[in-house]
Design a protein around this motif. Structure first.
Motif, PDB file in Angstrom:
ATOM      1  N   ALA A 124       3.498  42.941   6.141  1.00 39.46           N
ATOM      2  CA  ALA A 124       3.726  44.076   5.240  1.00 39.46           C
ATOM      3  C   ALA A 124       4.326  45.253   6.011  1.00 39.46           C
ATOM      4  O   ALA A 124       5.248  45.914   5.526  1.00 39.46           O
ATOM      5  CB  ALA A 124       2.420  44.491   4.566  1.00 39.46           C
ATOM      6  N   ALA A 125       3.815  45.483   7.196  1.00 38.64           N
ATOM      7  CA  ALA A 125       4.336  46.594   8.000  1.00 38.64           C
ATOM      8  C   ALA A 125       5.797  46.349   8.373  1.00 38.64           C
ATOM      9  O   ALA A 125       6.597  47.284   8.423  1.00 38.64           O
ATOM     10  CB  ALA A 125       3.487  46.767   9.254  1.00 38.64           C
ATOM     11  N   TYR A 126       6.125  45.112   8.637  1.00 36.14           N
ATOM     12  CA  TYR A 126       7.494  44.777   9.011  1.00 36.14           C
ATOM     13  C   TYR A 126       8.417  44.834   7.803  1.00 36.14           C
ATOM     14  O   TYR A 126       9.529  45.339   7.879  1.00 36.14           O
ATOM     15  CB  TYR A 126       7.527  43.370   9.635  1.00 36.14           C
ATOM     16  CG  TYR A 126       8.902  42.916  10.039  1.00 36.14           C
ATOM     17  CD1 TYR A 126       9.621  42.044   9.242  1.00 36.14           C
ATOM     18  CD2 TYR A 126       9.490  43.377  11.204  1.00 36.14           C
ATOM     19  CE1 TYR A 126      10.888  41.625   9.597  1.00 36.14           C
ATOM     20  CE2 TYR A 126      10.757  42.970  11.571  1.00 36.14           C
ATOM     21  CZ  TYR A 126      11.448  42.083  10.764  1.00 36.14           C
ATOM     22  OH  TYR A 126      12.707  41.684  11.123  1.00 36.14           O
ATOM     23  N   ALA A 127       7.965  44.287   6.684  1.00 31.71           N
ATOM     24  CA  ALA A 127       8.833  44.115   5.517  1.00 31.71           C
ATOM     25  C   ALA A 127       8.972  45.366   4.667  1.00 31.71           C
ATOM     26  O   ALA A 127       9.969  45.538   3.986  1.00 31.71           O
ATOM     27  CB  ALA A 127       8.317  42.967   4.657  1.00 31.71           C
ATOM     28  N   PHE A 128       7.973  46.205   4.657  1.00 33.91           N
ATOM     29  CA  PHE A 128       7.984  47.360   3.769  1.00 33.91           C
ATOM     30  C   PHE A 128       7.768  48.657   4.533  1.00 33.91           C
ATOM     31  O   PHE A 128       7.110  48.670   5.559  1.00 33.91           O
ATOM     32  CB  PHE A 128       6.883  47.240   2.711  1.00 33.91           C
ATOM     33  CG  PHE A 128       6.988  46.014   1.877  1.00 33.91           C
ATOM     34  CD1 PHE A 128       7.936  45.916   0.880  1.00 33.91           C
ATOM     35  CD2 PHE A 128       6.142  44.944   2.093  1.00 33.91           C
ATOM     36  CE1 PHE A 128       8.036  44.784   0.108  1.00 33.91           C
ATOM     37  CE2 PHE A 128       6.236  43.802   1.328  1.00 33.91           C
ATOM     38  CZ  PHE A 128       7.193  43.712   0.329  1.00 33.91           C
ATOM     39  N   ALA A 129       8.253  49.705   3.984  1.00 38.77           N
ATOM     40  CA  ALA A 129       7.984  51.031   4.546  1.00 38.77           C
ATOM     41  C   ALA A 129       6.522  51.371   4.292  1.00 38.77           C
ATOM     42  O   ALA A 129       5.900  50.860   3.365  1.00 38.77           O
ATOM     43  CB  ALA A 129       8.890  52.067   3.895  1.00 38.77           C
ATOM     44  N   ALA A 130       5.961  52.253   5.080  1.00 38.33           N
ATOM     45  CA  ALA A 130       4.551  52.623   4.942  1.00 38.33           C
ATOM     46  C   ALA A 130       4.246  53.165   3.549  1.00 38.33           C
ATOM     47  O   ALA A 130       3.198  52.878   2.981  1.00 38.33           O
ATOM     48  CB  ALA A 130       4.178  53.646   6.006  1.00 38.33           C
ATOM     49  N   ALA A 170       1.430  51.698   1.032  1.00 40.73           N
ATOM     50  CA  ALA A 170       0.367  52.570   0.543  1.00 40.73           C
ATOM     51  C   ALA A 170       0.340  52.589  -0.977  1.00 40.73           C
ATOM     52  O   ALA A 170      -0.727  52.557  -1.588  1.00 40.73           O
ATOM     53  CB  ALA A 170       0.538  53.982   1.093  1.00 40.73           C
ATOM     54  N   ASP A 171       1.510  52.608  -1.598  1.00 41.31           N
ATOM     55  CA  ASP A 171       1.595  52.597  -3.060  1.00 41.31           C
ATOM     56  C   ASP A 171       1.038  51.287  -3.616  1.00 41.31           C
ATOM     57  O   ASP A 171       0.278  51.294  -4.579  1.00 41.31           O
ATOM     58  CB  ASP A 171       3.040  52.809  -3.507  1.00 41.31           C
ATOM     59  CG  ASP A 171       3.176  52.903  -5.007  1.00 41.31           C
ATOM     60  OD1 ASP A 171       2.487  53.758  -5.612  1.00 41.31           O
ATOM     61  OD2 ASP A 171       3.948  52.109  -5.580  1.00 41.31           O
ATOM     62  N   ALA A 172       1.398  50.181  -2.999  1.00 41.30           N
ATOM     63  CA  ALA A 172       0.895  48.880  -3.455  1.00 41.30           C
ATOM     64  C   ALA A 172      -0.625  48.804  -3.287  1.00 41.30           C
ATOM     65  O   ALA A 172      -1.333  48.301  -4.170  1.00 41.30           O
ATOM     66  CB  ALA A 172       1.574  47.759  -2.679  1.00 41.30           C
ATOM     67  N   ARG A 173      -1.135  49.324  -2.180  1.00 40.27           N
ATOM     68  CA  ARG A 173      -2.579  49.332  -1.942  1.00 40.27           C
ATOM     69  C   ARG A 173      -3.290  50.190  -2.978  1.00 40.27           C
ATOM     70  O   ARG A 173      -4.314  49.791  -3.534  1.00 40.27           O
ATOM     71  CB  ARG A 173      -2.855  49.858  -0.531  1.00 40.27           C
ATOM     72  CG  ARG A 173      -4.319  49.925  -0.180  1.00 40.27           C
ATOM     73  CD  ARG A 173      -4.492  50.407   1.269  1.00 40.27           C
ATOM     74  NE  ARG A 173      -5.880  50.465   1.627  1.00 40.27           N
ATOM     75  CZ  ARG A 173      -6.656  51.542   1.443  1.00 40.27           C
ATOM     76  NH1 ARG A 173      -6.154  52.638   0.928  1.00 40.27           N
ATOM     77  NH2 ARG A 173      -7.919  51.514   1.797  1.00 40.27           N
ATOM     78  N   THR A 174      -2.744  51.360  -3.255  1.00 39.54           N
ATOM     79  CA  THR A 174      -3.329  52.259  -4.249  1.00 39.54           C
ATOM     80  C   THR A 174      -3.393  51.581  -5.615  1.00 39.54           C
ATOM     81  O   THR A 174      -4.412  51.648  -6.307  1.00 39.54           O
ATOM     82  CB  THR A 174      -2.518  53.565  -4.329  1.00 39.54           C
ATOM     83  OG1 THR A 174      -2.577  54.206  -3.049  1.00 39.54           O
ATOM     84  CG2 THR A 174      -3.046  54.503  -5.395  1.00 39.54           C
ATOM     85  N   LYS A 175      -2.310  50.924  -5.993  1.00 43.71           N
ATOM     86  CA  LYS A 175      -2.274  50.235  -7.292  1.00 43.71           C
ATOM     87  C   LYS A 175      -3.262  49.072  -7.331  1.00 43.71           C
ATOM     88  O   LYS A 175      -3.940  48.859  -8.342  1.00 43.71           O
ATOM     89  CB  LYS A 175      -0.859  49.756  -7.594  1.00 43.71           C
ATOM     90  CG  LYS A 175       0.074  50.898  -7.931  1.00 43.71           C
ATOM     91  CD  LYS A 175       1.489  50.407  -8.158  1.00 43.71           C
ATOM     92  CE  LYS A 175       2.414  51.583  -8.476  1.00 43.71           C
ATOM     93  NZ  LYS A 175       3.813  51.166  -8.580  1.00 43.71           N
ATOM     94  N   ALA A 176      -3.349  48.330  -6.240  1.00 45.04           N
ATOM     95  CA  ALA A 176      -4.289  47.208  -6.194  1.00 45.04           C
ATOM     96  C   ALA A 176      -5.730  47.698  -6.297  1.00 45.04           C
ATOM     97  O   ALA A 176      -6.538  47.117  -7.032  1.00 45.04           O
ATOM     98  CB  ALA A 176      -4.084  46.404  -4.913  1.00 45.04           C
ATOM     99  N   LEU A 177      -6.063  48.768  -5.581  1.00 41.12           N
ATOM    100  CA  LEU A 177      -7.423  49.313  -5.650  1.00 41.12           C
ATOM    101  C   LEU A 177      -7.740  49.814  -7.056  1.00 41.12           C
ATOM    102  O   LEU A 177      -8.863  49.657  -7.544  1.00 41.12           O
ATOM    103  CB  LEU A 177      -7.610  50.431  -4.626  1.00 41.12           C
ATOM    104  CG  LEU A 177      -7.732  49.965  -3.179  1.00 41.12           C
ATOM    105  CD1 LEU A 177      -7.643  51.147  -2.228  1.00 41.12           C
ATOM    106  CD2 LEU A 177      -9.035  49.200  -2.971  1.00 41.12           C
ATOM    107  N   ALA A 178      -6.760  50.412  -7.721  1.00 36.40           N
ATOM    108  CA  ALA A 178      -6.977  50.893  -9.095  1.00 36.40           C
ATOM    109  C   ALA A 178      -7.217  49.716 -10.038  1.00 36.40           C
ATOM    110  O   ALA A 178      -8.092  49.784 -10.913  1.00 36.40           O
ATOM    111  CB  ALA A 178      -5.789  51.725  -9.551  1.00 36.40           C
TER     112      ALA A 178
END
Length: 173
Positions: free
Chosen positions: A134-140, A144-152
């Motif tokens: 994820a760190a390689y393929a996507f910008a931080a 972070a946005d994907a993580r926020t959405k997953a947690l929601a």
């Protein structure tokens, strides 16, 4: 305008969370909330915080504890799609914990611990690999946005299994 009781809920809850060494981000969020404990629970978009507090207050083996386990399993299931199709250990660990939480005969906490230990070594390696990818393929920011959405999304799952806000004044020692 919030009542004195509502304001006291967030202040006393934040103070209790601090004493329990909750993460500073969660304490800050709770401190800034208005309303009843139930309203705050309903607004929370962080499944990780919700599971932490619910587990903290649930008595071991109680229906509340079993609900926490079921909620955590349902959240964990959302990540199974990242496991290779031939990797069965994480799914077996989740299923074993769900069977224990439902009170199925013949399933003990030792069974859950054993299945977890087997899956945990794999999960650690998979998590590290996924994080690196994820760190390689996507910008931080995208991560972070994907993580926020997953947690929601998972917060909704937690509320399905634990609809009532845990009473933090009743935490186990």
């Amino acid at each position: 305008m919030p009542s004195l009781g509502e304001e006291a809920v967030s202040k006393s809850s934040a103070a209790r969370l601090e004493r329990w060494d909750a993460c500073p981000e969660a304490v800050k969020w709770v401190r800034g909330q208005k309303g009843t404990a139930q309203a705050i629970w309903a607004r929370c978009r962080r499944a990780d915080w919700m599971l932490w507090i619910a587990a903290r207050v649930a008595k071991h083996g109680s229906p509340e504890h079993r609900a926490v386990v079921l909620a955590a399993c349902a959240c964990a299931r959302t990540a199974l799609r990242f496991a290779p199709t031939d990797e069965k250990r994480p799914g077996i660990a989740i299923e074993t914990a769900e069977r224990w939480a439902r009170g199925e005969k013949g399933v003990t906490l030792d069974d859950v611990r054993s299945a977890y230990a087997t899956a945990d070594a794999y999960a650690f390696a998979a998590s590290a690999a996924a994080y690196a990818a994820a760190a390689y393929a996507f910008a931080a920011a995208a991560f972070a946005d994907a993580r926020t959405k997953a947690l929601a999304r998972m917060a909704k799952i937690v509320r399905h299994f634990i609809p009532r806000a845990p009473k933090i004044g009743e935490a186990r020692p």
